[in-house]
Design a protein around this motif. Structure first.
Motif: not given
Length: 130
Positions: A115-122, A100-110, A112-113
């Protein structure tokens, strides 16, 4: 964390209550220590002697239900000895809780990934310097 202990077919004594507390309740509390839960977790433990007339075989049963936000974890074990049934159910519950904890951590990592992709500057964008 709230927990209930229910016994069926026998009376629980002090040392057995301490054993259940050390094996199941403390393990769950330790694994949930770093979790930020909106509602407190609810832990229901049931230990029973299945039948009075059997003297051999799997006559002890331990069952644990753990209610978490958006999850219900359940573990059940039968054994010839009450303490081995408790040990088996504790191992099964801790595996479920780690999953259960690993599944929640994976969701948080996804998240974050993404959001990071959306915030990248061209790269073609230029920064004006004065």
């Amino acid at each position: 964390m709230k927990f209930n202990l229910k016994t069926t077919g026998f009376r629980i004594d002090g040392p057995l209550r301490v054993y259940v507390d050390s094996k199941i309740v403390r393990t769950v509390a330790k694994l949930l220590r770093d979790e930020n839960l909106v509602k407190p977790a609810s832990l229901d433990i049931e230990i029973e002697r299945e039948t009075r007339h059997h003297q051999k075989g799997r006559i002890w049963r331990a069952e644990v239900n753990l209610v978490l936000p958006k999850a219900f974890l359940r573990a059940e074990a039968e054994a010839e000895d009450i303490r081995s049934a408790i040990d088996m159910v504790e191992a099964e519950l801790s595996a479920e809780l780690r999953k259960y904890k690993e599944k929640r951590a994976d969701k948080n990592r996804r998240r974050q990934r993404i959001i990071r992709e959306e915030l990248k500057v061209d790269p073609s964008a230029r920064i004006k310097r004065r």
